[in-house]
Design an enzyme around this catalytic site. Structure first.
Site, mmCIF file in Angstrom:
data_model
loop_
_atom_site.group_PDB
_atom_site.id
_atom_site.type_symbol
_atom_site.label_atom_id
_atom_site.label_comp_id
_atom_site.label_asym_id
_atom_site.label_seq_id
_atom_site.Cartn_x
_atom_site.Cartn_y
_atom_site.Cartn_z
ATOM 1 N N HIS A 180 -36.959 42.543 -31.379
ATOM 2 C CA HIS A 180 -35.832 43.023 -30.567
ATOM 3 C C HIS A 180 -35.365 44.356 -31.179
ATOM 4 C CE1 HIS A 180 -34.323 38.824 -29.028
ATOM 5 N NE2 HIS A 180 -34.834 39.501 -28.009
ATOM 6 N N CYS A 274 -27.315 39.543 -33.885
ATOM 7 C CA CYS A 274 -27.863 38.577 -32.919
ATOM 8 C C CYS A 274 -26.801 37.578 -32.468
ATOM 9 C CB CYS A 274 -29.020 37.794 -33.534
ATOM 10 S SG CYS A 274 -30.444 38.773 -33.972
HETATM 11 N N1 ARG Z 1 -35.069 32.835 -32.117
HETATM 12 C C1 ARG Z 1 -34.479 33.841 -31.297
HETATM 13 C C2 ARG Z 1 -35.545 34.510 -30.448
HETATM 14 O O1 ARG Z 1 -36.612 34.728 -30.942
HETATM 15 C C3 ARG Z 1 -33.769 34.866 -32.137
HETATM 16 C C4 ARG Z 1 -33.017 35.869 -31.320
HETATM 17 C C5 ARG Z 1 -32.327 36.907 -32.166
HETATM 18 N N2 ARG Z 1 -31.484 37.717 -31.401
HETATM 19 C C6 ARG Z 1 -31.433 39.053 -31.445
HETATM 20 N N3 ARG Z 1 -30.521 39.663 -30.779
HETATM 21 N N4 ARG Z 1 -32.323 39.742 -32.134
HETATM 22 O O2 ARG Z 1 -35.345 34.804 -29.286
#
Ligand code: ARG
Length: 281
Positions: A180, A274
């Site tokens: 991300h 996150c």
């Molecule tokens: N386990 C989640 C995923 O892979 C983690 C999300 C983390 N969120 C972020 N905004 N980077 O989707």
């Protein structure tokens, strides 16, 4: 001329912030959708909740307003509120998740946002393209930086530009550990960012250099502690305590780093940012 600042002093000003968070009551790692998630490792949910409560308390102590939405059973990643949408000018653009495991989070967040940002057809926008909210959309002043490569479809970048009428800059992520945009780039103020260059394609690195020639560059160690998954109010920057080098660089630029420990949530590949969706008035 050199200005010497007393330790703990900063001339930067904080803008009051309003955040949405979701308590990790159902948090666990039961599927693997990014390289951080090892289902055999086990998680301590009570510890995750305590760490999350400490993050929330940190925001409150910095003067932010924190709203929460009810967590839903069967959605263990719902704690990662940043992925729930994008809110600018009191309008919300919903998320549409890439992986089936998280798909039901999109409508849950949008239903909550519809109430919070107020009724009216133009206040809440149903997304057409796949996008993971503020995980891949970061607002820097009038610009929106938008990530793609692992989760968010570039078609969503065009949608966001149309919905909010703000210039959207597409950036390509190339390292699966930084799946991300908010794992590889942190917004520090309305014109200042920090990022880990190697997480981006050569063309995107060049775009970032042109737009932000004075940006803070994080090293791999700080990036790997998810140091860039940081939340700034323009003065205080909340980031993992482990990202010591980055904290030092921020201090040298007159920010006030505030360390937090989210080791349990890191097992799912998430950090402070996150867990935090900014609600922009
Ligand atoms: N386990 C989640 C995923 O892979 C983690 C999300 C983390 N969120 C972020 N905004 N980077 O989707």
């Amino acid at each position: 001329m050199t200005t010497l600042l007393a330790p703990g002093r900063s001339t930067r000003t904080a803008r009051p912030r309003r955040y949405l968070m979701c308590r990790p009551d159902h948090f666990e790692v039961v599927y693997g959708i990014n390289p951080w998630m090892d289902v055999s490792r086990g998680t301590d949910r009570d510890l995750a909740v305590r760490q999350w409560e400490a993050l929330r308390a940190t925001y409150l102590s910095l003067g932010a307003e924190v709203l929460t939405l009810p967590p839903r059973p069967g959605l263990p990643d719902m704690v990662f509120a940043a992925n729930g949408g994008l809110v600018i000018d009191g309008r919300a653009y919903g998320a549409r998740f890439h992986h089936a495991e998280r798909r039901d989070e999109g409508p849950a967040y949008l239903a909550w946002l519809a109430q919070d940002v107020g009724a009216g057809p133009d206040r809440v926008v149903e997304p057409v393209a796949v996008n993971e909210g503020e995980g891949d959309f970061l607002v820097v002043g009038d610009l929106v930086l938008a990530g793609t490569g692992f989760r968010t479809d570039p078609a969503a970048h065009a949608e966001v530009q149309e919905v909010f009428g703000r210039p959207v800059v597409s950036l390509v992520l190339v390292d699966p550990r930084f799946y991300h945009l908010d794992t590889a780039l942190a917004v520090l103020s309305d014109d200042d960012i920090a990022y880990y260059p190697a997480a981006f394609s050569p063309g995107s690195q060049s775009v970032l250099r042109r737009l932000f020639p004075d940006a803070v560059l994080a090293d791999e160690a700080d990036a790997l502690s998810l140091g860039l998954n940081a939340v700034s109010d323009g003065r205080h920057v909340v980031l993992p305590t482990a990202a010591a080098g980055l904290a030092e660089q921020l201090r040298a630029r007159d920010y006030v780093p505030v360390g937090v420990d989210l080791s349990e949530l890191l097992k799912a590949g998430g950090g402070a940012k996150c867990c935090t969706l900014e609600l922009r008035p």
